[in-house]
Write an enzyme that holds these catalytic residues in place. Structure first.
Site, mmCIF file in Angstrom:
data_model
loop_
_atom_site.group_PDB
_atom_site.id
_atom_site.type_symbol
_atom_site.label_atom_id
_atom_site.label_comp_id
_atom_site.label_asym_id
_atom_site.label_seq_id
_atom_site.Cartn_x
_atom_site.Cartn_y
_atom_site.Cartn_z
ATOM 1 N N ILE A 1 79.731 51.082 58.712
ATOM 2 C CA ILE A 1 78.617 50.145 58.761
ATOM 3 C C ILE A 1 77.349 50.994 58.840
ATOM 4 C CG2 ILE A 1 78.892 49.938 61.276
ATOM 5 C CD1 ILE A 1 77.709 47.150 61.120
ATOM 6 N N SER A 2 76.372 50.677 58.023
ATOM 7 C CA SER A 2 75.207 51.549 57.849
ATOM 8 C C SER A 2 74.380 51.724 59.112
ATOM 9 C CB SER A 2 74.260 50.992 56.779
ATOM 10 O OG SER A 2 74.589 51.455 55.518
ATOM 11 N N GLN A 3 73.691 52.833 59.169
ATOM 12 C CA GLN A 3 72.629 53.066 60.147
ATOM 13 C C GLN A 3 71.655 51.888 60.074
ATOM 14 O OE1 GLN A 3 70.405 56.511 59.113
ATOM 15 N NE2 GLN A 3 69.067 56.445 60.891
#
Length: 260
Positions: free
Chosen positions: A108-110
């Site tokens: 899950i992205s920054q």
């Protein structure tokens, strides 16, 4: 299927920045019954600091207040899937300034990257947006509160099913999802005002360009797994002419291809 910014001097968040957004993220604005609201408020402040630090590359010293407000309300910790951590460590991991593994070699992205890519799409309430790489479901949840409809494709069935359960639990009703190869887009769900690709492609997929409306935008990381990737903004003007612009170096997992 998401990532984060590359570490470099232009993107350090070590400088304290005060950003006037016209919205309040402080304790007085936090819901009394939300134990994670303070963590989300800290996350929003960090996003604002990154936006200021990366302004020379992105052209955006401040991100849209509507996007910041949406990210302040979406429960990011609810999209970490079958994580075995107890609630407090899980939430602290969810709101940290970093990508988080969600299994199957994906992340899950920054938070800053989610906010920036969403902002670059310039979402409007009547827009239809395509996401390539549902992953945890978090990016689609953020978009859900900003546009009319989100169409999202995930090639890994287990991730697609987990994301769908998370959307259902949280009550997101304007997300349409399917399992498949996102390289080819989703013609039946489009055309699209915006397309966001949450994994690095070796090139910009022509089918996605074709499915972008005139006046539409696509945000996509381009590059290989072991070379510098660039976050690229693709714009199609009213006459159908396409231009691209590299914005900043990023680190994403590769776009998975082929039949699921």
């Amino acid at each position: 299927m998401t990532g984060g910014i590359m570490t470099n001097r232009t993107l350090k968040a070590g400088v304290l920045v005060t950003v006037a957004l016209g919205l309040c993220w402080g304790p007085q604005a936090l819901a009394q019954d939300d134990p994670f609201a303070a963590l989300r408020a800290d996350m929003i402040e960090t996003i604002a600091e990154h936006a200021r630090s990366a302004a020379s590359a992105t052209g955006r010293a401040h991100l849209s207040p509507q996007i910041m407000e949406t990210m302040h309300t979406v429960p990011r910790h609810a999209f970490l899937g079958r994580n075995t951590l107890s609630p407090r460590p899980l939430a602290q991991l969810a709101y940290a300034d970093r990508p988080v593994p969600i299994g199957h070699g994906q992340t899950i992205s920054q938070p800053f990257i989610v906010a920036l890519m969403t902002d670059l799409l310039a979402p409007e309430p009547d827009h239809v947006v395509l996401e390539i790489g549902s992953g945890s479901g978090y990016q689609a949840a953020v978009l859900s509160g900003l546009v009319d409809k989100v169409c999202t494709i995930e090639i890994i069935p287990e991730l697609g099913k987990t994301a769908a359960k998370a959307w259902s639990r949280q009550g997101y009703a304007n997300i349409e999802a399917r399992i498949g190869d996102g390289y080819y887009g989703w013609e039946a769900c489009g055309p699209f005002d915006g397309i966001v690709v949450t994994a690095a492609a070796g090139h910009i997929p022509p089918p996605l360009v074709r499915q972008l409306k005139p006046g539409g935008r696509m945000v996509i990381p381009v590059g290989g797994a072991f070379v510098t990737q660039q976050l690229v903004l693709v714009e199609k003007d009213s006459a159908g002419q396409v231009t691209t612009r590299q914005l900043l170096p990023v680190a994403f997992v590769p776009l998975v291809r082929g039949a699921p």
